[in-house]
Design a protein around this motif. Structure first.
Motif, mmCIF file in Angstrom:
data_model
loop_
_atom_site.group_PDB
_atom_site.id
_atom_site.type_symbol
_atom_site.label_atom_id
_atom_site.label_comp_id
_atom_site.label_asym_id
_atom_site.label_seq_id
_atom_site.Cartn_x
_atom_site.Cartn_y
_atom_site.Cartn_z
ATOM 1 N N ASP A 82 38.390 44.784 -66.081
ATOM 2 C CA ASP A 82 38.959 45.307 -64.802
ATOM 3 C C ASP A 82 39.444 46.606 -64.968
ATOM 4 O O ASP A 82 40.377 46.674 -66.016
ATOM 5 N N GLU A 84 41.533 50.251 -63.173
ATOM 6 C CA GLU A 84 41.825 50.647 -61.897
ATOM 7 C C GLU A 84 42.343 52.260 -62.420
ATOM 8 O O GLU A 84 42.998 52.324 -63.595
ATOM 9 N N ARG A 95 42.251 56.994 -55.913
ATOM 10 C CA ARG A 95 42.357 55.680 -56.690
ATOM 11 C C ARG A 95 40.908 55.065 -56.719
ATOM 12 O O ARG A 95 40.288 54.925 -55.936
ATOM 13 N N ARG A 97 38.434 51.908 -58.709
ATOM 14 C CA ARG A 97 38.511 50.417 -59.619
ATOM 15 C C ARG A 97 36.898 50.129 -59.923
ATOM 16 O O ARG A 97 36.022 50.366 -59.134
ATOM 17 N N GLU A 99 35.222 46.608 -61.073
ATOM 18 C CA GLU A 99 35.103 45.193 -61.279
ATOM 19 C C GLU A 99 33.694 44.572 -61.262
ATOM 20 O O GLU A 99 32.888 45.227 -60.711
#
Length: 114
Positions: A82, A84, A95, A97, A99
Protein backbone atom coordinates in the motif's frame (compact mmCIF):
# COMPACT_ATOMS: atom_id res chain seq x y z
CA UNK A 1 -1.21 24.97 -21.08
CA UNK A 2 -1.87 22.60 -18.19
CA UNK A 3 -2.88 24.13 -14.88
CA UNK A 4 -0.63 23.73 -11.84
CA UNK A 5 -3.10 21.16 -10.46
CA UNK A 6 -2.98 19.16 -13.69
CA UNK A 7 0.81 19.30 -13.69
CA UNK A 8 0.94 18.14 -10.06
CA UNK A 9 -1.38 15.20 -10.87
CA UNK A 10 0.79 14.29 -13.86
CA UNK A 11 3.89 14.33 -11.65
CA UNK A 12 2.16 12.03 -9.16
CA UNK A 13 1.32 9.59 -11.96
CA UNK A 14 4.94 9.54 -13.10
CA UNK A 15 6.10 8.78 -9.56
CA UNK A 16 3.63 5.90 -9.18
CA UNK A 17 4.63 4.41 -12.52
CA UNK A 18 8.27 4.62 -11.54
CA UNK A 19 7.70 3.15 -8.08
CA UNK A 20 5.60 0.24 -9.25
CA UNK A 21 7.55 -0.77 -12.34
CA UNK A 22 10.96 -0.23 -10.80
CA UNK A 23 10.27 -2.54 -7.86
CA UNK A 24 7.74 -5.10 -9.18
CA UNK A 25 9.41 -8.49 -9.21
CA UNK A 26 11.93 -7.64 -6.47
CA UNK A 27 12.51 -10.62 -4.17
CA UNK A 28 10.84 -9.94 -0.81
CA UNK A 29 10.42 -11.85 2.43
CA UNK A 30 8.93 -10.90 5.79
CA UNK A 31 12.49 -10.27 7.00
CA UNK A 32 13.37 -7.89 4.13
CA UNK A 33 9.99 -6.14 3.80
CA UNK A 34 10.83 -3.14 5.99
CA UNK A 35 14.16 -2.38 4.32
CA UNK A 36 12.56 -2.73 0.88
CA UNK A 37 9.79 -0.30 1.86
CA UNK A 38 12.38 2.27 3.03
CA UNK A 39 14.39 1.85 -0.19
CA UNK A 40 11.26 2.40 -2.28
CA UNK A 41 10.35 5.53 -0.32
CA UNK A 42 13.83 7.02 -0.56
CA UNK A 43 14.17 6.26 -4.27
CA UNK A 44 10.91 7.96 -5.21
CA UNK A 45 11.40 10.89 -2.83
CA UNK A 46 14.53 11.75 -4.85
CA UNK A 47 12.33 12.71 -7.80
CA UNK A 48 11.36 16.35 -8.40
CA UNK A 49 8.21 17.61 -6.67
CA UNK A 50 7.88 14.49 -4.50
CA UNK A 51 7.50 15.56 -0.87
CA UNK A 52 6.57 12.34 0.93
CA UNK A 53 6.14 8.65 0.15
CA UNK A 54 4.88 6.04 2.61
CA UNK A 55 5.16 2.39 1.57
CA UNK A 56 3.56 -0.31 3.69
CA UNK A 57 4.67 -3.81 2.72
CA UNK A 58 1.98 -6.23 3.86
CA UNK A 59 4.11 -8.89 5.50
CA UNK A 60 1.04 -10.90 6.56
CA UNK A 61 0.16 -11.41 2.88
CA UNK A 62 3.74 -12.44 2.14
CA UNK A 63 3.62 -14.97 5.00
CA UNK A 64 0.34 -16.36 3.64
CA UNK A 65 1.88 -16.81 0.19
CA UNK A 66 5.00 -18.46 1.61
CA UNK A 67 2.96 -20.87 3.73
CA UNK A 68 2.16 -22.91 0.62
CA UNK A 69 5.67 -22.67 -0.84
CA UNK A 70 9.07 -24.17 -0.16
CA UNK A 71 10.73 -20.83 -0.96
CA UNK A 72 11.86 -18.29 1.64
CA UNK A 73 10.80 -15.30 -0.48
CA UNK A 74 8.35 -14.24 -3.16
CA UNK A 75 8.24 -11.52 -5.81
CA UNK A 76 6.90 -8.09 -4.95
CA UNK A 77 3.57 -7.32 -6.60
CA UNK A 78 0.88 -4.74 -5.96
CA UNK A 79 -0.99 -7.07 -3.64
CA UNK A 80 1.84 -6.81 -1.14
CA UNK A 81 2.09 -3.02 -0.91
CA UNK A 82 0.00 0.00 0.00
CA UNK A 83 1.45 3.37 -0.94
CA UNK A 84 0.58 6.95 -0.08
CA UNK A 85 2.33 9.84 -1.76
CA UNK A 86 2.35 13.64 -1.62
CA UNK A 87 3.54 15.68 -4.58
CA UNK A 88 3.80 19.46 -4.70
CA UNK A 89 4.01 21.58 -7.81
CA UNK A 90 3.96 25.38 -7.61
CA UNK A 91 1.25 26.14 -5.00
CA UNK A 92 -0.60 22.83 -5.44
CA UNK A 93 -0.25 19.66 -3.36
CA UNK A 94 -1.77 16.36 -4.42
CA UNK A 95 -2.29 13.33 -2.22
CA UNK A 96 -2.43 9.91 -3.87
CA UNK A 97 -2.81 6.30 -2.79
CA UNK A 98 -2.25 2.87 -4.26
CA UNK A 99 -4.09 -0.10 -2.82
CA UNK A 100 -5.66 -3.30 -4.03
CA UNK A 101 -9.16 -2.98 -5.43
CA UNK A 102 -10.90 -5.95 -7.06
CA UNK A 103 -7.57 -7.79 -7.35
CA UNK A 104 -5.80 -4.89 -9.06
CA UNK A 105 -3.28 -2.40 -7.61
CA UNK A 106 -5.26 0.79 -8.20
CA UNK A 107 -3.45 4.12 -8.06
CA UNK A 108 -5.80 6.97 -7.29
CA UNK A 109 -5.95 10.67 -6.57
CA UNK A 110 -7.10 11.29 -3.00
CA UNK A 111 -7.06 15.08 -2.92
CA UNK A 112 -5.84 18.28 -4.51
CA UNK A 113 -5.00 21.23 -2.28
CA UNK A 114 -4.51 24.62 -3.92
Amino acid sequence: MPTDAEHACFEAGIKFGSLYHQFAGTPVSPASAESLARAMEEAIENQPHCVDVDVDVRTERIREELASSSADYTELTGRFIDVEMRVEYADVAVRTRMEMEDGYPLMKLVGVEE
